[in-house]
Design an enzyme around this catalytic site. Structure first.
Site, mmCIF file in Angstrom:
data_model
loop_
_atom_site.group_PDB
_atom_site.id
_atom_site.type_symbol
_atom_site.label_atom_id
_atom_site.label_comp_id
_atom_site.label_asym_id
_atom_site.label_seq_id
_atom_site.Cartn_x
_atom_site.Cartn_y
_atom_site.Cartn_z
ATOM 1 N N THR A 258 12.644 -7.278 -0.191
ATOM 2 C CA THR A 258 11.411 -7.035 -0.961
ATOM 3 C C THR A 258 11.550 -6.474 -2.782
ATOM 4 O O THR A 258 11.034 -7.378 -3.170
ATOM 5 C CB THR A 258 10.300 -6.062 -0.523
ATOM 6 O OG1 THR A 258 10.576 -6.251 0.909
ATOM 7 C CG2 THR A 258 9.124 -5.681 -1.260
ATOM 8 N N GLY B 107 16.153 -3.566 0.982
ATOM 9 C CA GLY B 107 16.531 -3.944 -1.188
ATOM 10 C C GLY B 107 15.642 -5.509 -0.931
ATOM 11 O O GLY B 107 15.628 -5.981 -2.200
ATOM 12 N N ARG C 25 -0.822 7.024 7.260
ATOM 13 C CA ARG C 25 -0.304 7.119 5.912
ATOM 14 C C ARG C 25 -0.790 8.642 5.270
ATOM 15 O O ARG C 25 -0.853 8.704 4.438
ATOM 16 C CB ARG C 25 -1.443 6.082 4.953
ATOM 17 C CG ARG C 25 -0.730 4.169 5.489
ATOM 18 C CD ARG C 25 -1.380 3.318 4.690
ATOM 19 N NE ARG C 25 -1.006 2.271 5.231
ATOM 20 C CZ ARG C 25 -0.130 1.267 4.934
ATOM 21 N NH1 ARG C 25 0.582 2.712 4.114
ATOM 22 N NH2 ARG C 25 0.308 0.356 4.714
ATOM 23 N N GLU D 2 7.227 2.616 -5.766
ATOM 24 C CA GLU D 2 7.746 1.854 -4.422
ATOM 25 C C GLU D 2 8.617 2.535 -3.893
ATOM 26 O O GLU D 2 8.061 4.182 -4.161
ATOM 27 C CB GLU D 2 8.970 1.049 -4.761
ATOM 28 C CG GLU D 2 9.400 0.790 -2.743
ATOM 29 C CD GLU D 2 8.263 -0.771 -2.189
ATOM 30 O OE1 GLU D 2 6.963 -0.199 -2.430
ATOM 31 O OE2 GLU D 2 8.242 -1.431 -1.964
ATOM 32 N N ASP D 3 7.483 2.935 -2.510
ATOM 33 C CA ASP D 3 7.427 3.832 -1.077
ATOM 34 C C ASP D 3 8.821 4.060 -0.323
ATOM 35 O O ASP D 3 9.466 5.163 -0.978
ATOM 36 C CB ASP D 3 7.001 3.677 -0.092
ATOM 37 C CG ASP D 3 6.755 2.726 0.827
ATOM 38 O OD1 ASP D 3 7.630 1.789 0.020
ATOM 39 O OD2 ASP D 3 6.014 2.168 1.253
ATOM 40 N N ILE D 4 9.613 2.942 0.213
ATOM 41 C CA ILE D 4 11.052 3.172 0.373
ATOM 42 C C ILE D 4 11.566 1.998 0.267
ATOM 43 O O ILE D 4 11.272 0.853 -0.203
ATOM 44 C CB ILE D 4 10.710 3.414 2.096
ATOM 45 C CG1 ILE D 4 9.954 4.435 2.511
ATOM 46 C CG2 ILE D 4 12.484 2.973 2.730
ATOM 47 C CD1 ILE D 4 9.853 3.868 3.659
ATOM 48 N N VAL D 5 13.236 1.950 -0.133
ATOM 49 C CA VAL D 5 14.217 1.475 0.018
ATOM 50 C C VAL D 5 14.711 0.833 0.833
ATOM 51 O O VAL D 5 15.247 1.837 1.062
ATOM 52 C CB VAL D 5 14.824 1.330 -1.713
ATOM 53 C CG1 VAL D 5 15.239 -0.204 -1.732
ATOM 54 C CG2 VAL D 5 14.342 1.545 -2.069
ATOM 55 N N ASP D 6 14.962 -0.019 1.975
ATOM 56 C CA ASP D 6 15.543 0.059 3.351
ATOM 57 C C ASP D 6 16.436 -1.039 2.522
ATOM 58 O O ASP D 6 17.247 -1.045 2.725
ATOM 59 C CB ASP D 6 14.434 -0.384 4.210
ATOM 60 C CG ASP D 6 14.535 -0.667 5.405
ATOM 61 O OD1 ASP D 6 15.505 0.093 5.850
ATOM 62 O OD2 ASP D 6 14.527 -1.786 5.944
ATOM 63 N N LYS E 4 16.612 4.806 2.286
ATOM 64 C CA LYS E 4 17.772 4.288 3.219
ATOM 65 C C LYS E 4 19.321 3.647 2.676
ATOM 66 O O LYS E 4 19.179 2.034 3.129
ATOM 67 C CB LYS E 4 17.214 4.096 4.444
ATOM 68 C CG LYS E 4 15.474 4.543 5.276
ATOM 69 C CD LYS E 4 15.400 3.471 6.272
ATOM 70 C CE LYS E 4 13.365 3.995 6.614
ATOM 71 N NZ LYS E 4 13.351 3.125 8.044
ATOM 72 N N PHE F 255 13.150 5.579 11.306
ATOM 73 C CA PHE F 255 11.687 4.688 11.430
ATOM 74 C C PHE F 255 10.486 5.821 10.584
ATOM 75 O O PHE F 255 10.247 6.602 10.798
ATOM 76 C CB PHE F 255 10.990 4.110 11.855
ATOM 77 C CG PHE F 255 9.541 3.628 11.270
ATOM 78 C CD1 PHE F 255 10.069 1.533 10.454
ATOM 79 C CD2 PHE F 255 8.731 3.752 11.949
ATOM 80 C CE1 PHE F 255 9.179 1.418 10.134
ATOM 81 C CE2 PHE F 255 7.314 2.845 10.707
ATOM 82 C CZ PHE F 255 7.817 1.723 10.042
ATOM 83 N N LYS G 252 0.680 -1.164 -0.235
ATOM 84 C CA LYS G 252 -0.147 0.030 0.340
ATOM 85 C C LYS G 252 0.615 1.113 0.298
ATOM 86 O O LYS G 252 0.449 2.228 0.132
ATOM 87 C CB LYS G 252 -0.762 0.098 1.491
ATOM 88 C CG LYS G 252 -2.053 -1.196 1.275
ATOM 89 C CD LYS G 252 -2.387 -1.147 2.942
ATOM 90 C CE LYS G 252 -3.471 -1.807 2.946
ATOM 91 N NZ LYS G 252 -4.012 -2.137 4.772
HETATM 92 P P1 IMP Z 1 13.229 -3.861 2.595
HETATM 93 O O1 IMP Z 1 12.554 -5.406 1.938
HETATM 94 O O2 IMP Z 1 13.944 -4.090 3.135
HETATM 95 O O3 IMP Z 1 13.612 -3.036 1.499
HETATM 96 O O4 IMP Z 1 11.574 -2.719 2.474
HETATM 97 C C1 IMP Z 1 11.114 -2.692 2.274
HETATM 98 C C2 IMP Z 1 9.844 -1.936 2.546
HETATM 99 O O5 IMP Z 1 9.414 -2.055 4.373
HETATM 100 C C3 IMP Z 1 8.743 -1.126 2.611
HETATM 101 O O6 IMP Z 1 8.108 -0.858 1.544
HETATM 102 C C4 IMP Z 1 7.924 -0.590 3.285
HETATM 103 O O7 IMP Z 1 6.460 -1.003 3.498
HETATM 104 C C5 IMP Z 1 8.912 -0.582 4.867
HETATM 105 N N1 IMP Z 1 9.945 -0.229 5.401
HETATM 106 C C6 IMP Z 1 11.077 0.285 5.419
HETATM 107 N N2 IMP Z 1 11.653 1.211 5.482
HETATM 108 C C7 IMP Z 1 10.067 1.515 6.594
HETATM 109 C C8 IMP Z 1 10.300 3.056 7.466
HETATM 110 O O8 IMP Z 1 10.682 3.950 7.753
HETATM 111 N N3 IMP Z 1 8.670 3.158 7.269
HETATM 112 C C9 IMP Z 1 7.628 2.503 7.360
HETATM 113 N N4 IMP Z 1 8.070 1.558 6.482
HETATM 114 C C10 IMP Z 1 8.963 1.199 5.806
#
Ligand code: IMP
Length: 173
Positions: free
Chosen positions: A103, A101, A161, A95-99, A127, A148, A40
């Site tokens: 996903t 990576g 959201r 996508e919203d965020i790459v954390d 990030k 976060f 979402k």
């Molecule tokens: P990854 O697979 O670790 O890159 O996760 C990416 C997903 O984790 C994003 O699409 C978000 O849904 C969630 N996510 C990562 N960091 C945050 C944050 O700071 N706030 C909320 N959701 C986050």
């Protein structure tokens, strides 16, 4: 607890969306663009972005989640898959965020098997500090520190959201 000061204001986000859309309009000129929103979290960024695109395009969506018990394997649950074929299309994942990576890398590997003409990634936030998997992010809105964040489609437990800006979420205590 929500930080009082936005990390990114509504104005900063909207200005950056216009900059990214301008670049995308140039890069996808004459292409067969399909913009794929990852739900979402990306819904607000996605809708602001596509209304700034002037090239011919179609949209589709996916809902995915990572397996929590196998953090680095890169396997994902696909809760809702694309409705149309991407073969021969120029696909842009939004996508919203790459954390870590994980996903995005898993989504990318899955979609590459469907033989798109091209596959690129546009993420609002990056990030970089947290990265575990090397996934190419072609268009980045903002590099952010390892905090976060919530707002502008991004949640904590499915809340916040609706905020039009992005701010840091700190747990009480
Ligand atoms: P990854 O697979 O670790 O890159 O996760 C990416 C997903 O984790 C994003 O699409 C978000 O849904 C969630 N996510 C990562 N960091 C945050 C944050 O700071 N706030 C909320 N959701 C986050």
């Amino acid at each position: 607890m929500v930080a009082q000061i936005p990390l990114l204001t509504e104005q900063q986000i909207q200005d950056r969306v216009i900059e990214l859309a301008t670049k995308l309009n140039s890069d996808y000129d004459g292409k067969n663009l399909l913009v794929v929103g990852i739900l979402k979290g990306a819904f607000m960024f996605f809708s602001d972005m596509v209304r700034r695109l002037t090239v011919p395009m179609a949209v589709d969506f996916m809902i995915v989640s990572s397996y929590t018990d196998t953090e680095t394997t890169g396997k994902i649950n696909v809760h809702y898959d694309l409705r149309e074929s991407i073969t021969g299309k120029d696909v842009l994942i939004v996508e919203d965020i790459v954390d870590t990576g994980i996903t995005l890398n898993a989504i990318r590997q899955m979609l590459l098997q469907r033989a798109p003409a091209s596959l690129k990634i546009c993420a609002l936030l990056d990030k970089k500090e947290r990265r575990l998997v090397n996934v190419p992010v072609d268009y980045v809105g903002f590099d952010i520190p390892n905090e976060f964040v919530i707002g502008y489609g991004i949640d904590y437990n499915n809340n916040y959201r609706n905020l039009p800006y992005i701010t840091v979420y700190k747990k009480e205590g």
